[in-house]
Design a protein around this motif. Structure first.
Motif, PDB file in Angstrom:
ATOM      1  N   ILE A 227       0.616  -1.396   0.451  1.00 35.66           N
ATOM      2  CA  ILE A 227       0.213  -0.298  -0.129  1.00 35.66           C
ATOM      3  C   ILE A 227       1.362   1.377   0.331  1.00 35.66           C
ATOM      4  O   ILE A 227       0.527   2.606  -0.665  1.00 35.66           O
ATOM      5  CB  ILE A 227      -0.758   0.098   1.151  1.00 35.66           C
ATOM      6  CG1 ILE A 227      -2.031  -1.105   1.341  1.00 35.66           C
ATOM      7  CG2 ILE A 227      -1.360   0.802   1.744  1.00 35.66           C
ATOM      8  CD1 ILE A 227      -2.837  -1.417   2.570  1.00 35.66           C
ATOM      9  N   ASN A 228       2.162   1.204   0.600  1.00 35.56           N
ATOM     10  CA  ASN A 228       2.609   2.696   1.067  1.00 35.56           C
ATOM     11  C   ASN A 228       3.289   2.989   0.013  1.00 35.56           C
ATOM     12  O   ASN A 228       3.827   4.203  -0.325  1.00 35.56           O
ATOM     13  CB  ASN A 228       3.661   2.223   2.086  1.00 35.56           C
ATOM     14  CG  ASN A 228       2.253   2.454   3.671  1.00 35.56           C
ATOM     15  OD1 ASN A 228       1.518   2.931   3.416  1.00 35.56           O
ATOM     16  ND2 ASN A 228       3.446   1.723   4.569  1.00 35.56           N
ATOM     17  N   SER A 229       3.881   1.714  -1.280  1.00 34.56           N
ATOM     18  CA  SER A 229       4.880   2.211  -2.218  1.00 34.56           C
ATOM     19  C   SER A 229       4.137   2.636  -3.012  1.00 34.56           C
ATOM     20  O   SER A 229       4.850   3.319  -3.682  1.00 34.56           O
ATOM     21  CB  SER A 229       5.255   0.852  -2.604  1.00 34.56           C
ATOM     22  OG  SER A 229       4.663  -0.579  -3.187  1.00 34.56           O
ATOM     23  N   GLY A 230       2.857   2.426  -3.223  1.00 32.19           N
ATOM     24  CA  GLY A 230       2.425   2.794  -4.602  1.00 32.19           C
ATOM     25  C   GLY A 230       2.073   2.344  -5.703  1.00 32.19           C
ATOM     26  O   GLY A 230       2.432   3.129  -6.902  1.00 32.19           O
TER      27      GLY A 230
ATOM     28  N   ASN B 227       1.501  -0.538  -7.504  1.00 28.32           N
ATOM     29  CA  ASN B 227       0.309  -1.199  -8.541  1.00 28.32           C
ATOM     30  C   ASN B 227      -0.643  -0.074  -8.573  1.00 28.32           C
ATOM     31  O   ASN B 227      -1.566  -0.197  -7.052  1.00 28.32           O
ATOM     32  CB  ASN B 227      -0.280  -2.448  -7.716  1.00 28.32           C
ATOM     33  CG  ASN B 227      -0.889  -3.589  -8.550  1.00 28.32           C
ATOM     34  OD1 ASN B 227      -1.325  -2.371  -9.424  1.00 28.32           O
ATOM     35  ND2 ASN B 227      -1.098  -4.385  -7.994  1.00 28.32           N
ATOM     36  N   SER B 228      -1.339   0.881  -9.310  1.00 31.32           N
ATOM     37  CA  SER B 228      -2.318   1.675  -9.050  1.00 31.32           C
ATOM     38  C   SER B 228      -3.392   1.113  -8.501  1.00 31.32           C
ATOM     39  O   SER B 228      -4.186   1.852  -8.306  1.00 31.32           O
ATOM     40  CB  SER B 228      -2.068   2.673  -9.490  1.00 31.32           C
ATOM     41  OG  SER B 228      -1.541   2.856 -11.137  1.00 31.32           O
ATOM     42  N   LYS B 229      -3.581  -0.515  -9.611  1.00 31.45           N
ATOM     43  CA  LYS B 229      -5.080  -0.722  -9.621  1.00 31.45           C
ATOM     44  C   LYS B 229      -5.788  -1.143  -8.026  1.00 31.45           C
ATOM     45  O   LYS B 229      -6.680  -2.027  -8.395  1.00 31.45           O
ATOM     46  CB  LYS B 229      -4.732  -1.852 -10.742  1.00 31.45           C
ATOM     47  CG  LYS B 229      -4.983  -1.448 -12.015  1.00 31.45           C
ATOM     48  CD  LYS B 229      -4.123  -1.866 -13.197  1.00 31.45           C
ATOM     49  CE  LYS B 229      -4.227  -1.542 -14.305  1.00 31.45           C
ATOM     50  NZ  LYS B 229      -4.226  -2.729 -15.889  1.00 31.45           N
TER      51      LYS B 229
ATOM     52  N   LYS C  38      -7.239   0.044  -2.082  1.00 32.95           N
ATOM     53  CA  LYS C  38      -6.661  -0.115  -0.881  1.00 32.95           C
ATOM     54  C   LYS C  38      -7.035   0.078   0.580  1.00 32.95           C
ATOM     55  O   LYS C  38      -6.448  -0.755   1.685  1.00 32.95           O
ATOM     56  CB  LYS C  38      -5.788   1.704  -0.632  1.00 32.95           C
ATOM     57  CG  LYS C  38      -4.582   2.006  -1.361  1.00 32.95           C
ATOM     58  CD  LYS C  38      -4.179   3.224  -1.390  1.00 32.95           C
ATOM     59  CE  LYS C  38      -3.037   3.356  -2.139  1.00 32.95           C
ATOM     60  NZ  LYS C  38      -2.661   5.022  -2.160  1.00 32.95           N
TER      61      LYS C  38
END
Length: 578
Positions: free
Chosen positions: A98-101, A103-105, A108
């Motif tokens: 979640i924090n890395s960002g 995979n935007s798909k 969350k």
């Protein structure tokens, strides 16, 4: 139907929870932040333990509770621990995603819900672990499992942003780890100190997010938790009592060294045996054993360096550095004692060979063939002794106990007195009797000072110094007589040279030193007619350096910058006179 006989509960031994999970995390992915690799390791570890215990769910899955069916197997503790770690690593991997960002798909909110479920499962397994340890393991294992359970609960409330509940459980965990450090050696203390520092950072963050008073310290929170939970304090006292009994009854596999007013543990059995052999060899004080002794030092240093390279924390590495410094210090002391024995041995050999009466014959080829002891050899041993002695004294200056430093100070005067005596002997062999007399006289003063130093520290002075004092009386008389004889010979030679001089030179401008270099003879009657030697030379004039003056610069006229003139010929005007 026959009633099943329940198996009586047995002791499950001990399990140091934090140390176990820390080694697993460091060796299987978490050193680089790879939670997926660590989760796979935990899964494979659980399968391996089940296979060893011959516990399976069958071809068709049938739920079986391992802690109920295999009650007395100590491996159950590890299975419950790795189940909690597996779910915790899964949750932390989702949080990292979640924090890395990357995979935007991903959804969350859905991923966050999955994360919290994994935290709950980890808490359930940790609760099962701390319940099964109650009354069936050592008190330290009970407290370790409870602190692990409190820490996972604090992380769960941390993710739910319930800061006050997170602070409460972090304080409980901090208090338990702080008490466990009291029953650990220094290797384990460095490990637990890392977890305590981590808890401190998390507590400060929770305080800031909860907008509480920043001056509230962790010690105040611990006292609050102890007063609210008296059973925790009783468990801690019971653990301390178990530790004291274990210290009285169990001494195997644990060895401590004392260096610079601190104690450091040694766990490697090979290093322990080598250090014990070194101490035994130093007590014997036999010159032939020092060859094997330095071999023990090399092997021990090699093993400690290997342990240092495999250490995981900085605290452990610092302890190994101190152990290496202790071995180096012990090596210097053994080298010092070896050199002292060598000095005593070679000096006694010099006395037995009657070297005082044969000083002038020691440089001959016959003496070299017989390999007689010379003063130069003893001086070399004394120089090596003094170098090592100064290194040890530099280390001992920071020590609060000055008794050993006073002993080293007496040994320094001991080496100086022997060295000064044999330097005087060397000058005597080179027919420098005046220098030899003064050095031997000074060595007597140093020997008296050495005896005074040894009596101050309540030790008997060396018998070698008494033998040297007897030799000093003999060599002082010889050097004094030879010096007088040498001075009388020089006076008689000067008289003979002056009587042979005659003056035939009429040039009064020549000096005495110039006349001596010539073939003319000087007579004592008219020797005063010649000028003495001019020590200071007369000053001679030297031409000065030429000084150049720029006269043309003041006669030049430069164009103004306000109204520049155009054209090539206008530049010629700058050379016109005003």
């Amino acid at each position: 139907m026959d009633q099943e006989i329940e198996e009586p509960l047995q002791n499950l031994g001990s399990l140091i929870v934090y140390k176990q999970i820390r080694e697993s995390q460091g060796n299987h992915g978490l050193y680089h932040g790879d939670y997926i690799r660590y989760r796979r390791y935990c899964h494979n570890k659980i399968l391996k333990l089940r296979k060893q215990m011959k516990f399976s769910f069958g071809k068709r899955y049938h739920k079986r509770v391992i802690q109920d069916e295999l009650k007395n197997d100590p491996r159950v503790l590890k299975i419950l621990l790795y189940r909690a770690e597996k779910n915790w690593s899964h949750a932390m991997g989702l949080k990292q995603l979640i924090n890395s960002g990357v995979n935007s798909k991903i959804n969350k909110n859905k991923t966050r819900g999955h994360l919290l479920k994994k935290f709950k499962k980890a808490i359930i397994h940790a609760d099962q672990l701390q319940k099964i340890t109650q009354g069936r393991t050592e008190q330290r294992t009970i407290l370790e499992s409870e602190s692990y359970f409190y820490y996972l609960k604090a992380l769960y409330y941390f993710e739910n942003e319930k800061w006050e509940s997170a602070i409460e459980y972090l304080a409980k965990c901090y208090g338990i780890y702080n008490q466990i450090m009291k029953v650990c050696d220094q290797f384990e203390q460095t490990i637990y100190q890392e977890r305590i520092d981590q808890i401190n950072q998390q507590t400060r963050y929770c305080n800031a997010r909860a907008k509480k008073n920043q001056t509230l310290k962790m010690d105040d929170l611990i006292k609050m938790q102890q007063y609210s939970d008296p059973t925790l304090q009783a468990k801690i006292e019971e653990m301390m009592q178990e530790y004291r009994q274990a210290q009285l009854t169990q001494n195997k596999g644990f060895f401590e060294i004392e260096y610079q007013d601190n104690k450091y543990p040694i766990k490697n059995e090979k290093v322990i045996t080598l250090v014990q052999k070194i101490n035994d060899s130093l007590q014997l004080k036999d010159l032939e054993l020092y060859g094997n002794l330095f071999g023990y030092f090399d092997e021990a240093v090699k093993l400690v360096k290997q342990d240092k390279d495999t250490a995981t924390s900085d605290g452990e590495k610092d302890i190994y550095v101190k152990v290496l410094a202790y071995l180096n210090y012990l090596r210097q002391i053994s080298t010092l004692e070896r050199n002292q024995l060598q000095i005593e041995q070679i000096t006694k050999k010099f006395i037995q060979e009657n070297g005082i009466n044969n000083l002038q014959n020691l440089q001959t080829r016959k003496a070299q063939k017989l390999k007689l002891t010379t003063p130069q050899e003893i001086i070399k041993y004394c120089d090596n002794y003094a170098i090592i002695l100064r290194q040890i004294m530099d280390e001992e200056r920071n020590n609060k106990d000055i008794s050993f430093f006073r002993k080293l100070d007496a040994q320094e005067f001991y080496s100086k007195s022997i060295r000064c005596f044999f330097v005087g002997c060397m000058y005597h062999s080179n027919e420098k009797y005046r220098e030899a007399y003064s050095l031997i006289k000074y060595s007597v003063d140093l020997i008296n000072m050495t005896n005074r130093k040894f009596t101050e520290i309540k030790q008997e002075p060396s018998q070698l110094l008494e033998q040297i004092i007897l030799l000093t009386k003999e060599i002082l008389m010889k050097s004094k007589l030879n010096a007088l004889k040498q001075s009388n010979e020089t006076v008689s030679n000067v008289k003979q040279q002056l009587e042979q001089l005659t003056i035939l030179d009429d040039k009064k401008s020549t000096t005495l030193f110039e006349l001596i270099n010539t073939t003319d003879q000087v007579n004592l009657d008219n020797i005063l007619q010649y000028k003495p030697f001019e020590i200071t030379q007369m000053m001679e004039p030297l031409p000065p350096k030429p000084i150049q003056f720029d006269i043309a610069y003041s006669q030049l006229r430069f164009p103004t910058l306000e109204e520049p003139k155009k054209g090539f010929f206008s530049k010629i005007n700058i050379f016109k006179k005003q």
